[in-house]
Design a protein around this motif. Structure first.
Motif, PDB file in Angstrom:
ATOM      1  N   LEU A 279       0.826  -1.206   0.000  1.00  0.00           N
ATOM      2  CA  LEU A 279       0.000   0.000   0.000  1.00  0.00           C
ATOM      3  C   LEU A 279       0.859   1.254   0.000  1.00  0.00           C
ATOM      4  O   LEU A 279       0.543   2.250  -0.660  1.00  0.00           O
ATOM      5  CB  LEU A 279      -0.934  -0.004   1.203  1.00  0.00           C
ATOM      6  N   GLU A 280       1.957   1.222   0.754  1.00  0.00           N
ATOM      7  CA  GLU A 280       2.848   2.380   0.783  1.00  0.00           C
ATOM      8  C   GLU A 280       3.497   2.615  -0.580  1.00  0.00           C
ATOM      9  O   GLU A 280       3.756   3.760  -0.962  1.00  0.00           O
ATOM     10  CB  GLU A 280       3.915   2.188   1.864  1.00  0.00           C
ATOM     11  N   PHE A 281       3.757   1.540  -1.298  1.00  0.00           N
ATOM     12  CA  PHE A 281       4.439   1.689  -2.589  1.00  0.00           C
ATOM     13  C   PHE A 281       3.465   2.087  -3.706  1.00  0.00           C
ATOM     14  O   PHE A 281       3.709   3.047  -4.441  1.00  0.00           O
ATOM     15  CB  PHE A 281       5.146   0.394  -2.978  1.00  0.00           C
ATOM     16  N   PHE A 282       2.371   1.347  -3.846  1.00  0.00           N
ATOM     17  CA  PHE A 282       1.455   1.580  -4.965  1.00  0.00           C
ATOM     18  C   PHE A 282       0.388   2.629  -4.676  1.00  0.00           C
ATOM     19  O   PHE A 282      -0.135   3.257  -5.595  1.00  0.00           O
ATOM     20  CB  PHE A 282       0.758   0.263  -5.352  1.00  0.00           C
ATOM     21  N   GLY A 283       0.045   2.811  -3.409  1.00  0.00           N
ATOM     22  CA  GLY A 283      -1.068   3.674  -3.049  1.00  0.00           C
ATOM     23  C   GLY A 283      -2.365   2.890  -3.041  1.00  0.00           C
ATOM     24  O   GLY A 283      -2.567   1.978  -3.854  1.00  0.00           O
ATOM     25  N   ALA A 284      -3.270   3.218  -2.132  1.00  0.00           N
ATOM     26  CA  ALA A 284      -4.504   2.453  -1.959  1.00  0.00           C
ATOM     27  C   ALA A 284      -5.364   2.438  -3.210  1.00  0.00           C
ATOM     28  O   ALA A 284      -6.120   1.490  -3.439  1.00  0.00           O
ATOM     29  CB  ALA A 284      -5.300   3.017  -0.773  1.00  0.00           C
ATOM     30  N   GLU A 285      -5.256   3.467  -4.034  1.00  0.00           N
ATOM     31  CA  GLU A 285      -6.101   3.532  -5.238  1.00  0.00           C
ATOM     32  C   GLU A 285      -5.669   2.535  -6.306  1.00  0.00           C
ATOM     33  O   GLU A 285      -6.406   2.306  -7.281  1.00  0.00           O
ATOM     34  CB  GLU A 285      -6.100   4.951  -5.811  1.00  0.00           C
ATOM     35  N   GLN A 286      -4.504   1.908  -6.159  1.00  0.00           N
ATOM     36  CA  GLN A 286      -4.039   0.927  -7.139  1.00  0.00           C
ATOM     37  C   GLN A 286      -3.894  -0.471  -6.543  1.00  0.00           C
ATOM     38  O   GLN A 286      -3.164  -1.308  -7.071  1.00  0.00           O
ATOM     39  CB  GLN A 286      -2.716   1.379  -7.766  1.00  0.00           C
ATOM     40  N   VAL A 287      -4.628  -0.712  -5.481  1.00  0.00           N
ATOM     41  CA  VAL A 287      -4.628  -2.033  -4.845  1.00  0.00           C
ATOM     42  C   VAL A 287      -6.054  -2.559  -4.822  1.00  0.00           C
ATOM     43  O   VAL A 287      -6.992  -1.832  -4.483  1.00  0.00           O
ATOM     44  CB  VAL A 287      -4.064  -1.960  -3.414  1.00  0.00           C
ATOM     45  N   VAL A 288      -6.210  -3.835  -5.189  1.00  0.00           N
ATOM     46  CA  VAL A 288      -7.524  -4.470  -5.165  1.00  0.00           C
ATOM     47  C   VAL A 288      -7.496  -5.660  -4.213  1.00  0.00           C
ATOM     48  O   VAL A 288      -6.469  -6.317  -4.030  1.00  0.00           O
ATOM     49  CB  VAL A 288      -7.974  -4.933  -6.574  1.00  0.00           C
TER      50      VAL A 288
END
Length: 339
Positions: A279-288
């Motif tokens: 989450l820290e790397f990709f950001g919550a908007e790019q995690v499913v």
């Protein structure tokens, strides 16, 4: 809260029976034979009833079609898989809002035809590829039309699943990988290698709108962000027989910025620290949200409990939680949010 499992695996019964019949080495598929939820739809539905608000996006399970069928047989296998998943979606739309098309990657013309049929006629919302095609890298120019069509013609996301077997040894002096290292650590390496090949072969420059969902939270990339960042800012300094430094100068972004364009899922078997790192790397908007169902020690339900528990214990905002659990998937699939 609604939860859409973006990486739930299935082998529809007609496809499963055909696959088992075609498999030359029955020992190679022994695990699939012992997980009823994988091929028994009634067992899957019964399991899902125990988790209110839980839905699945259907993706075909390992092994890749091209691994079990030659280029003459693989198109029919892909059609069978996609027809079956579309039928399951139609019969149970409350449980399975969408499916992801499988392609015969060892027959590119047929893969392009099946992509068109699956998306335009069956309503598939994406395509699934594996990290290699029988040992060939995805940035082999022969496969480029598949990615180009997915992005430019159909504008659908691409699910990328690791593929690596015991036949890929860990040491040059040996003929096979021991102790299931090929799976435990080989799969994250395999995914990371495929991502790196995409970055440096220019996928995101040629297809800036491409959306690739990497299984298992982007594999090694988030944890090794220092090596990927400052490390690859020195790209080429370790190589004398390739002009990698020239390649680096021609890149429009830092290498690490290309890696951040990938999407990732939460299928980390309930490990909380790995999810936090991703989450820290990709950001919550790019995690499913994804569970890798039904590949857990209980044959299905365990990760449906442990992965949401890990997410809920991270102290995320309601907005981020909703994004991970269902809104990001709906946005990627271009599905309405009726919630």
């Amino acid at each position: 809260m609604r939860r859409i499992d973006a990486y739930a695996h299935i082998l529809p019964r007609p496809y499963f029976d055909k696959m088992a019949d075609m498999a030359k080495d029955k020992a190679a598929i022994k695990r699939w034979l012992t997980i009823p939820v994988l091929y028994d739809l009634d067992a899957r539905l019964k399991m899902m009833e125990s988790f209110p608000g839980y839905q699945q996006l259907l993706t075909l399970s390992n092994p890749p079609i091209e691994m079990i069928a030659g280029p003459e047989e693989s198109p029919a296998m892909a059609r069978l898989a996609n027809d079956c998943m579309a039928q399951i979606r139609d019969d149970h739309p409350d449980k399975f809002p969408a499916f992801v098309a499988s392609l015969p990657m060892n027959n590119v013309p047929a893969a392009l035809e099946e992509m068109e049929r699956a998306i335009t006629q069956l309503g598939a919302r994406g395509i699934q590829v594996f990290t290699n095609v029988n040992g060939r890298p995805l940035d082999d120019e022969e496969f480029w039309p598949i990615f180009e069509a997915a992005v430019k013609r159909y504008d659908v996301p691409i699910w990328m699943h690791p593929a690596r077997g015991a036949g890929m040894p860990d040491y040059a002096s040996e003929k096979k990988s021991k102790y299931e290292i090929w799976w435990t650590f080989g799969w994250p390496y395999e995914t990371s290698a495929a991502m790196t090949r995409m970055v440096f072969s220019g996928f995101f420059d040629r297809l800036p709108e491409m959306k690739v969902i990497t299984h298992h939270m982007g594999a090694m990339i988030p944890f090794f962000d220092g090596r990927v960042g400052p490390g690859l800012d020195q790209f080429g300094s370790r190589t004398s027989d390739e002009d990698y430094e020239g390649m680096l100068k021609r890149m429009a972004k830092r290498p690490i910025d290309y890696f951040r364009k990938f999407y990732a899922d939460t299928a980390l078997a309930g490990g909380k620290s790995g999810i936090r790192c991703g989450l820290e790397f990709f950001g919550a908007e790019q995690v499913v949200f994804a569970t890798d169902c039904p590949f857990d020690p209980e044959g299905g339900p365990m990760f449906l409990r442990t992965i949401p528990r890990a997410i809920d214990e991270l102290g995320l905002s309601k907005s981020d939680q909703e994004g991970i659990y269902f809104r990001n998937a709906l946005r990627l699939l271009k599905l309405p949010c009726d919630c």
